[in-house]
Design a protein around this motif. Structure first.
Motif, mmCIF file in Angstrom:
data_model
loop_
_atom_site.group_PDB
_atom_site.id
_atom_site.type_symbol
_atom_site.label_atom_id
_atom_site.label_comp_id
_atom_site.label_asym_id
_atom_site.label_seq_id
_atom_site.Cartn_x
_atom_site.Cartn_y
_atom_site.Cartn_z
ATOM 1 N N TYR A 564 89.074 10.771 -2.490
ATOM 2 C CA TYR A 564 88.640 9.517 -3.110
ATOM 3 C C TYR A 564 88.832 9.506 -4.617
ATOM 4 O O TYR A 564 88.804 8.436 -5.239
ATOM 5 C CB TYR A 564 87.160 9.260 -2.791
ATOM 6 N N PRO A 567 94.275 7.995 -6.816
ATOM 7 C CA PRO A 567 94.689 6.608 -6.595
ATOM 8 C C PRO A 567 95.084 6.401 -5.129
ATOM 9 O O PRO A 567 95.425 7.370 -4.424
ATOM 10 C CB PRO A 567 95.902 6.465 -7.513
ATOM 11 N N GLN A 568 95.063 5.175 -4.664
ATOM 12 C CA GLN A 568 95.294 4.880 -3.249
ATOM 13 C C GLN A 568 96.610 5.470 -2.738
ATOM 14 O O GLN A 568 96.640 6.104 -1.678
ATOM 15 C CB GLN A 568 95.299 3.354 -3.029
ATOM 16 N N GLU A 569 97.683 5.290 -3.455
ATOM 17 C CA GLU A 569 98.986 5.784 -2.973
ATOM 18 C C GLU A 569 98.996 7.303 -2.866
ATOM 19 O O GLU A 569 99.486 7.865 -1.882
ATOM 20 C CB GLU A 569 100.102 5.301 -3.900
ATOM 21 N N ARG A 571 96.421 9.204 -2.532
ATOM 22 C CA ARG A 571 95.469 9.569 -1.482
ATOM 23 C C ARG A 571 96.156 9.550 -0.117
ATOM 24 O O ARG A 571 96.019 10.483 0.681
ATOM 25 C CB ARG A 571 94.309 8.579 -1.509
ATOM 26 N N ILE A 572 96.890 8.505 0.143
ATOM 27 C CA ILE A 572 97.593 8.380 1.431
ATOM 28 C C ILE A 572 98.637 9.482 1.577
ATOM 29 O O ILE A 572 98.771 10.108 2.637
ATOM 30 C CB ILE A 572 98.245 6.990 1.538
ATOM 31 N N ARG A 591 90.451 8.237 7.875
ATOM 32 C CA ARG A 591 90.410 6.894 7.284
ATOM 33 C C ARG A 591 89.023 6.299 7.507
ATOM 34 O O ARG A 591 88.821 5.400 8.315
ATOM 35 C CB ARG A 591 91.482 6.007 7.920
ATOM 36 N N GLU A 596 86.938 3.643 2.349
ATOM 37 C CA GLU A 596 88.371 3.841 2.070
ATOM 38 C C GLU A 596 88.859 2.813 1.059
ATOM 39 O O GLU A 596 89.627 3.130 0.156
ATOM 40 C CB GLU A 596 89.170 3.733 3.366
ATOM 41 N N GLU A 597 88.396 1.586 1.182
ATOM 42 C CA GLU A 597 88.805 0.534 0.254
ATOM 43 C C GLU A 597 87.872 0.455 -0.948
ATOM 44 O O GLU A 597 88.294 0.156 -2.056
ATOM 45 C CB GLU A 597 88.837 -0.814 0.973
ATOM 46 N N THR A 600 87.221 3.750 -5.594
ATOM 47 C CA THR A 600 88.319 3.613 -6.542
ATOM 48 C C THR A 600 88.187 4.687 -7.610
ATOM 49 O O THR A 600 87.085 5.000 -8.065
ATOM 50 C CB THR A 600 88.296 2.233 -7.214
#
Length: 785
Positions: A564, A567-569, A571-572, A591, A596-597, A600
């Protein structure tokens, strides 16, 4: 006439059975030396012409025998760590049993039986002579004497490797001959004398052991602890046994989290320190301890009134279980501040019902979670060590739930103090239900599905709670990570897995790992009750299976807490890399629903490798606290010829053993280093067929100063003048032949003449450097290469 003849036959048969010349079902040893029965071997004093156990024998056993015969995995359960273990003897039953359909009866030394006779009723058989006590009988009818004699008659062959007739490793089948079976055992396995698979002990040591066994293995009573130590014991027992409801709840929490600890008094912290275990007793302080033996520390005591007592540790400490924990004035003051001075009330004590007692969020709901968390963090290495050195982590299937090398940091207890969090934990305790509340599981897959649903339910509720009550916690920055208050070296830990065992050390060691965990109170407590307080090593296969599988959920939670921060990218990307080829259900849990969303990262990353950046920032965050630990036992190697090994990557590393110890010899003495093999994995979410999930291109080495494990696989001895040659030659190993050449030049093998001298130097150096933390290593996993 028929009746008369029948009576005569009966009399004749009985006479045969009782006679010493032609008995049926009576061993030749019973015929020669009388029927066996437990022997009282305690004597008032050792005569001048006799061997003394404490002075002459115990040091030999500690340095030659305990290296294999200790803890749950002692071959044939023969524990030579204490005279009581020798008297107890051996058993054909194995504690570690991967396919046991029903739970086994516990057989913990000093706990589950208190006399030799009681152990005989639990099917333990003698390794000392228990027939008439004569020199002839002690020699001929003693298994221990005969195994030592067998070794002297048949020393190891003069070869670099043991022949294939030796079965090595913890998965080997143990042969546990009684004296009646020993002749057959010796005829079939002439090289299997003791020490098994290792060089014979020195003639002088063997002479002492043989003389002691011949005289009946007698010993004088233990020296009582000093009056000074007695006073300290009484002071702490009074603290543990206060009578208010608040203090009783505190003491229960402390006991359930310290029952595996090797407690000692901080002002007695030297090589002669006396260690203690905290136990529950039917008798109060000042009286002899009458231990209450339960499978788990939170099981019902079975008596209305009991007392917490400090029981002296009577066994030689072994590193695979030794977890020192200091009792001091400052520690008592901390506990008072966290557990007694905090404003909360206890209206009634929690129950010991199985479905409730194993859930700490219900049992200790009255105690503020911040107080509980502070207690666990204060000695976080010890807390994590309970998972590592507790009974669960023995065997590949037990520890393949974790990667070979990763870092652990913790949520700051001040930041995580959220209004209403304690109520949230207490209200949702059903979602924290774990295998430890089930006893022995007989439908593991059904049970897994039940726990999976509960884990998801908890995460859903947690996400909703945090988003409403503490939205600042979903904005991830460095302030969320505990900095050890600037002075606690437990702020950052490194965990290593060595295939079928593991170790934990203070500090962030071994260079940047592939994964890291961020652990908060709820996760730390659940792991503890799953793998330490709630794990039953004597449980059935279902209990063991579901405990391991449940740990998958907890590992993924800790890893995701770390993700967490990215950054999102990124993290994935990391998640996909960590779980290549994993089952769909693993990705489902990774997930996590709403957070997850919501989560930040507010960290302003500057490079295209945010994970490496994040790990560097974490290092900077905890570094002052770690550096304050001037007595760290294991440290990184940042200079010298061995440094280059840290850059080695790839498939060739697979040839090396898991954990090697290198003695570097110079005119000033010896320094010891650990070389650890870290096997790369595509994922660790599968319980079986680990080889299919290996990723050899990611293999790496960690090179550390100090002893970073309990179960060494290989020993090396290198003069400092040729250390660069050793390092270069090791880095060029690409085949078994290369490795053999390396071992021929620098290795100390099982068969080496200097093996025991090496072992003695290693242990002496370790004890001198770390008199409290050092203990005997385990040699059961030494390779034969």
């Amino acid at each position: 006439m028929k009746t008369v003849m029948s009576k005569r036959v009966k009399v004749f048969v009985v006479t045969l059975l009782l006679s010493g010349c032609a008995s049926f079902g009576v061993s030749k040893y019973a015929q020669m030396y009388g029927l066996a029965k437990p022997v009282n071997r305690v004597v008032a004093q050792t005569k001048p012409d006799e061997v003394d156990y404490w002075r002459d024998i115990k040091p030999i056993l500690d340095n030659r025998c305990v290296v294999c015969h200790a803890c749950y995995d002692a071959p044939c359960q023969l524990k030579l760590t204490a005279i009581e273990g020798i008297e107890r003897g051996a058993s054909h039953d194995s504690v570690y049993h991967l396919s046991r359909p029903f739970p086994a009866e516990p057989s913990r030394l000093f706990i589950d039986a208190q006399s030799v006779e009681q152990w005989r009723n639990k099917n333990f058989f003698p390794v000392l002579n228990e027939h008439e006590q004569t020199v002839m009988a002690n020699v001929n009818a003693g298994v221990m004497y005969q195994t030592l004699s067998l070794k002297q008659k048949n020393p190891l062959p003069a070869t670099t490797q043991l022949p294939d007739s030796f079965t090595l490793g913890t998965a080997r089948k143990n042969h546990c001959p009684k004296i009646e079976d020993f002749e057959k055992y010796a005829d079939n396995n002439p090289l299997w004398g003791m020490p098994y698979g290792l060089p014979a002990i020195a003639p002088s040591e063997n002479k002492l052991l043989m003389a002691w066994l011949a005289q009946g293995a007698t010993y004088t009573a233990r020296t009582e602890i000093s009056k000074n130590i007695e006073r300290k014991v009484l002071k702490w027992e009074r603290f543990f046994n206060q009578t208010s409801l608040k203090t009783q709840l505190m003491s229960r929490y402390l006991y359930e989290h310290l029952f595996l600890a090797s407690l000692y008094f901080e002002d007695d912290a030297d090589s002669n320190a006396q260690f203690f275990n905290v136990v529950r007793s039917r008798t109060p302080p000042g009286e002899a301890i009458d231990i209450i033996a339960t499978r788990r520390p939170y099981d019902a005591p079975g008596v209305e009134k009991f007392y917490y007592r400090l029981m002296p540790v009577l066994e030689t400490p072994v590193l695979k279980t030794h977890m020192p924990y200091a009792l001091s004035y400052s520690r008592m003051e901390k506990w008072k501040a966290w557990f007694l001075k905090e404003q909360y009330s206890v209206d009634k004590l929690p129950s010991y019902l199985p479905e409730e007692a194993g859930n700490p969020f219900l049992t200790f709901a009255a105690i503020p979670s911040k107080s509980r968390y502070r207690f666990l963090l204060d000695e976080a290495k010890f807390t994590i060590g309970n998972f590592i050195k507790g009974p669960v982590c023995r065997g590949q299937v037990a520890v393949n739930v974790i990667r070979d090398h990763f870092w652990v940091v913790f949520v700051d207890p001040d930041v995580s103090e959220i209004k209403g969090y304690d109520s949230f934990l207490a209200e949702n305790y059903q979602d924290f239900k774990m295998p430890n509340t089930e006893g022995n599981v007989y439908l593991p897959m059904t049970t897994w599905g039940k726990y999976a649903d509960k884990q998801l339910a908890y995460l859903e509720k947690r996400d909703q709670f945090l988003s409403e009550i503490a939205p600042e916690l979903v904005k991830r920055d460095m302030k969320l990570i505990w900095d050890g208050d600037g002075q606690n070296p437990n702020a950052g830990l490194t965990i290593y897995r060595h295939f079928d065992n593991a170790s934990v050390e203070n500090g962030l060691l071994g260079g940047q790992p592939k994964t890291a965990w961020l652990i908060g109170y709820g996760l730390l407590e659940r792991i503890y009750y799953l793998l330490a307080a709630g794990y039953d090593v004597y449980g059935n296969v279902g209990h063991q299976f579901i405990s391991r599988v449940y740990m998958d959920f907890l590992r993924m939670e800790g890893e995701t807490n770390f993700l967490y921060f990215l950054p999102q990218e990124a993290r994935i990307k990391e998640r996909e890399d960590w779980y290549q080829g994993a089952e769909a259900r693993a990705h489902r849990y990774l997930r996590f629903p709403s957070l997850e969303e919501l989560n930040t990262s507010v960290i302003p990353y500057q490079t295209t490798d945010p994970k490496a950046e994040l790990l560097r920032q974490i290092e900077a965050r905890v570094k002052p606290a770690i550096d304050s630990g001037s007595t760290l036992l294991v440290t990184n190697v940042d200079s010298g010829p061995l440094v280059g090994l840290k850059e080695w990557r790839g498939e060739a590393i697979a040839i090396l053993p898991e954990f090697s110890i290198v003695e570097v010899k110079s005119s000033g003495g010896s320094e010891y280093y650990s070389i650890l093999k870290n096997s790369g994995h595509k994922n660790v979410s599968s319980m079986f067929n680990e080889e299919a999930n290996l990723s050899p291109s990611e293999n790496s080495l960690s090179v550390l100063k100090g002893i970073a494990g309990s179960y060494p696989n290989a020993f090396y001895r290198v003069d400092v003048d040729v250390l660069d040659k050793f390092s270069l030659q090791l880095s060029r190993v690409r085949s078994e032949l290369d490795y053999k050449i390396l071992k021929d030049q620098f290795g100390v093998r099982r068969t080496s003449k200097g093996f025991w001298a090496y072992s003695d130097r290693l242990h002496a150096n370790y004890k001198a450097r770390a008199p409290i933390d050092a203990a005997i290593l385990d040699f059961n996993r030494l390779e034969n290469r």
